[in-house]
Motif scaffolding. Structure first.
Motif, PDB file in Angstrom:
ATOM      1  N   ALA A  84      10.875   9.704 -15.536  1.00 62.69           N
ATOM      2  CA  ALA A  84      11.323   8.847 -16.176  1.00 62.69           C
ATOM      3  C   ALA A  84      12.820   8.494 -15.784  1.00 62.69           C
ATOM      4  N   MET A  85      13.016   9.153 -15.993  1.00 64.58           N
ATOM      5  CA  MET A  85      14.786   9.915 -15.210  1.00 64.58           C
ATOM      6  C   MET A  85      14.888   9.098 -13.658  1.00 64.58           C
ATOM      7  N   MET A  86      13.579   9.542 -13.094  1.00 64.69           N
ATOM      8  CA  MET A  86      13.306   9.530 -11.442  1.00 64.69           C
ATOM      9  C   MET A  86      13.189   7.084 -11.607  1.00 64.69           C
ATOM     10  N   GLN A  87      12.153   7.603 -12.478  1.00 64.06           N
ATOM     11  CA  GLN A  87      12.404   5.797 -12.560  1.00 64.06           C
ATOM     12  C   GLN A  87      13.261   5.064 -12.382  1.00 64.06           C
ATOM     13  N   VAL A  88      14.105   5.044 -13.903  1.00 63.27           N
ATOM     14  CA  VAL A  88      14.918   4.396 -14.326  1.00 63.27           C
ATOM     15  C   VAL A  88      16.949   4.638 -13.289  1.00 63.27           C
ATOM     16  N   ILE A  89      16.498   5.578 -12.776  1.00 63.07           N
ATOM     17  CA  ILE A  89      17.465   5.423 -11.497  1.00 63.07           C
ATOM     18  C   ILE A  89      17.246   4.925 -10.338  1.00 63.07           C
ATOM     19  N   SER A  90      16.161   4.915  -9.910  1.00 67.99           N
ATOM     20  CA  SER A  90      15.637   3.976  -8.836  1.00 67.99           C
ATOM     21  C   SER A  90      15.769   2.702  -9.246  1.00 67.99           C
TER      22      SER A  90
ATOM     23  N   GLY B  25       0.860  -1.022  -0.055  1.00 62.62           N
ATOM     24  CA  GLY B  25       0.071  -0.512   0.222  1.00 62.62           C
ATOM     25  C   GLY B  25       1.362   0.940   0.266  1.00 62.62           C
ATOM     26  N   MET B  26       2.167   1.125   0.824  1.00 67.40           N
ATOM     27  CA  MET B  26       2.699   2.470   0.709  1.00 67.40           C
ATOM     28  C   MET B  26       3.344   2.949  -0.530  1.00 67.40           C
ATOM     29  N   ASN B  27       3.583   1.351  -1.787  1.00 69.77           N
ATOM     30  CA  ASN B  27       3.775   1.996  -3.001  1.00 69.77           C
ATOM     31  C   ASN B  27       2.639   2.861  -3.943  1.00 69.77           C
ATOM     32  N   ALA B  28       1.955   2.223  -3.431  1.00 73.97           N
ATOM     33  CA  ALA B  28       0.567   2.714  -4.708  1.00 73.97           C
ATOM     34  C   ALA B  28       0.270   4.051  -3.834  1.00 73.97           C
ATOM     35  N   ALA B  29       0.261   4.240  -2.021  1.00 72.35           N
ATOM     36  CA  ALA B  29       0.358   5.927  -1.946  1.00 72.35           C
ATOM     37  C   ALA B  29       1.175   6.667  -2.721  1.00 72.35           C
ATOM     38  N   GLY B  30       2.534   6.349  -2.786  1.00 70.23           N
ATOM     39  CA  GLY B  30       2.978   6.988  -3.364  1.00 70.23           C
ATOM     40  C   GLY B  30       2.683   6.878  -5.232  1.00 70.23           C
ATOM     41  N   PHE B  31       2.294   6.731  -5.786  1.00 64.84           N
ATOM     42  CA  PHE B  31       2.095   6.702  -7.101  1.00 64.84           C
ATOM     43  C   PHE B  31       1.260   7.565  -7.169  1.00 64.84           C
ATOM     44  N   VAL B  32      -0.388   7.633  -6.161  1.00 59.38           N
ATOM     45  CA  VAL B  32      -0.888   7.871  -6.191  1.00 59.38           C
ATOM     46  C   VAL B  32      -0.820   9.844  -6.308  1.00 59.38           C
ATOM     47  N   GLY B  33       0.183   9.937  -4.643  1.00 58.84           N
ATOM     48  CA  GLY B  33       0.858  11.047  -4.598  1.00 58.84           C
ATOM     49  C   GLY B  33       1.006  12.028  -5.169  1.00 58.84           C
ATOM     50  N   LEU B  34       1.870  11.488  -6.170  1.00 55.45           N
ATOM     51  CA  LEU B  34       2.496  11.985  -7.195  1.00 55.45           C
ATOM     52  C   LEU B  34       1.961  12.185  -8.532  1.00 55.45           C
TER      53      LEU B  34
ATOM     54  N   ILE C 273       8.351   3.051  -8.219  1.00 52.55           N
ATOM     55  CA  ILE C 273       6.331   3.239  -8.453  1.00 52.55           C
ATOM     56  C   ILE C 273       6.115   4.032  -8.191  1.00 52.55           C
ATOM     57  N   ALA C 274       6.663   4.895  -7.431  1.00 49.19           N
ATOM     58  CA  ALA C 274       6.101   6.145  -7.874  1.00 49.19           C
ATOM     59  C   ALA C 274       6.247   6.820  -8.589  1.00 49.19           C
ATOM     60  N   GLY C 275       7.018   6.914  -9.319  1.00 47.25           N
ATOM     61  CA  GLY C 275       7.637   7.428 -10.796  1.00 47.25           C
ATOM     62  C   GLY C 275       6.543   7.203 -11.517  1.00 47.25           C
ATOM     63  N   LEU C 276       5.461   7.046 -11.589  1.00 45.41           N
ATOM     64  CA  LEU C 276       4.633   6.054 -12.175  1.00 45.41           C
ATOM     65  C   LEU C 276       3.579   7.433 -12.466  1.00 45.41           C
ATOM     66  N   GLY C 277       3.999   8.144 -11.679  1.00 44.39           N
ATOM     67  CA  GLY C 277       2.459   9.580 -11.040  1.00 44.39           C
ATOM     68  C   GLY C 277       2.473  10.591 -11.415  1.00 44.39           C
ATOM     69  N   LEU C 278       3.775  10.794 -12.184  1.00 51.08           N
ATOM     70  CA  LEU C 278       4.457  11.894 -13.230  1.00 51.08           C
ATOM     71  C   LEU C 278       4.568  10.928 -14.423  1.00 51.08           C
TER      72      LEU C 278
END
Length: 419
Positions: A302-308, A272-281, A336-341
């Motif tokens: 995309a850069m945030m995701q690939v670096i992570s 749920g924490m990962n999903a919350a990050g996604f929704v927050g962004l 996962i959170a980067g998907l929000g962007l």
């Protein structure tokens, strides 16, 4: 004109694309409830995989194959509903898909055979995927490109509660009932979607905007879409980024519960924490789209995701399963959170220049995501290495390619000229 924020729209004119500052927020949130059936179906039963495996007499890893079985249904179902909804409108496909979903959920709830369960999961997906196809297309029918990006962010706020709450909800069900109860709940949620369709979902595709080309030309129309640079770069790039999340979903139970020994309840919280990050962004994305170009936000995400993902890959190489769990989870969180962007903006760009084939574009975009999820799941099985490294390899490879394609999108693309 847009509908007031406080009520659902009263049969909006599909030809009237909203161009005011206000969005039909209540209508968009209702669409979020319809599409939430997808993430609920994927995530709610994940904590039950070990107990299901025990009941069926198989391993958790084998039972996890029910996840890619679901993705198979999503891929082919969306490819059907896209052109179908462009031809007959958005309402009829919703009735067909949700009815199939309810029937399939009942099959899953009552079976005592793992292969029947896999078939039931595929049928479940064939029904559930109609929500994602039709809602994205309906939003495209009514809104401009920038408003579409904001609308997707609002819709994710609603549907995003599903992956936040679903694993914990599934764990609660397991405390009091057997895993069968989860699928009975999903059948009830599908029935709710049928009621929402009946009373609140009004047609958005006018007769003059319907695609009347012969059905035999469907494959050639999909091929034309794939050759369209205004569609292929954002759709495939965004699909690779989103598909990497499904790699995580397929392996989350094995990694967190089997490898690190977390309980089903703690698994639900972490998921749920990962999903919350996604929704927050995604909500931050609404604010950002008023201040920056959609493409710039997409590239940053995309850069945030690939670096992570690269950091996760490094942890797997150096430490393997001895990697500190909070650090592993932090890398996954930012992936996962980067998907929000990336997802609202990639979707908005991919659909911006599609009109008569918005349903097909929505379907193909969704199918690309889940095709990547299937491929990523197979990719996981190719590497006889520790679970952290397996996930790191798959996510970093997919996100690197997705980021590369995102950077190939024409920087001078004028979304204000989209029809």
């Amino acid at each position: 004109m847009s509908a007031p924020k406080s009520s659902l729209p009263n049969k909006p004119n599909a030809a009237d694309r909203v161009r005011s500052a206000d969005l039909p927020v209540a209508w968009i949130m209702m669409l979020g409830l319809i599409v939430a059936v997808g993430p609920l179906s994927i995530d709610m039963y994940l904590p039950a995989l070990p107990s299901m495996a025990e009941d069926f007499g198989v391993s958790t890893a084998f039972m996890a194959n029910s996840v890619p079985a679901y993705f198979v249904g999503l891929v082919f179902g969306q490819l059907f509903y896209g052109p179908f909804s462009d031809r007959v409108g958005r309402v009829k496909p919703l009735y067909i898909g949700m009815t199939l979903y309810v029937i399939a959920s009942i099959i899953c709830a009552t079976t005592d055979n793992e292969y029947v369960l896999f078939v039931g999961r595929t049928l479940q997906a064939l029904g559930a995927c109609v929500g994602a196809v039709v809602t994205r297309a309906a939003i495209r029918d009514r809104l401009t490109a920038k408003q579409t990006a904001k609308a997707f962010s609002i819709m994710i706020l609603v549907m995003g509660l599903a992956p936040i709450l679903a694993p914990s909800l599934g764990a609660i069900f397991l405390q009091f009932f057997s895993w069968h109860s989860i699928f009975w709940f999903l059948a009830a949620f599908g029935t709710l979607n049928l009621l929402l369709t009946k009373f609140f979902f009004f047609e958005t595709l006018t007769e003059e905007n319907r695609n009347i080309r012969p059905a035999k030309e469907v494959l050639s129309q999909y091929w034309d879409l794939l050759k369209d640079p205004t569609f292929n770069y954002p759709a495939i790039g965004g699909g690779l980024l989103m598909g990497a999340m499904f790699v995580y979903i397929s392996s989350a139970s094995e990694l967190i519960m089997d490898t690190y020994g977390m309980s089903a309840t703690h698994f639900g919280w972490l998921f749920g924490m990962n999903a919350a990050g996604f929704v927050g962004l995604t909500q931050l994305n609404q604010w950002l789209t008023n201040r920056f170009r959609i493409l710039s936000i997409l590239r940053f995400g995309a850069m945030m995701q690939v670096i992570s993902a690269g950091a996760l890959f490094g942890l797997g190489v150096v430490f393997g399963t001895d990697a500190w769990l909070p650090l592993v989870l932090a890398c996954i969180f930012f992936c996962i959170a980067g998907l929000g962007l990336t997802q609202p903006n990639a979707s908005a760009i991919a659909l911006a220049f599609q009109k008569r084939r918005a349903g097909m574009a929505s379907a193909l975009q969704g199918s690309l995501m889940f095709s990547v999820g299937i491929f990523g799941g197979l990719l996981l099985n190719l590497f006889p290495v520790n679970p952290v490294l397996k996930i790191g390899i798959a996510m970093f490879a997919l996100m690197s390619l997705g980021t590369y394609l995102i950077w190939q999108i024409d920087r001078n693309l004028n979304l204000d000229n989209a029809e």
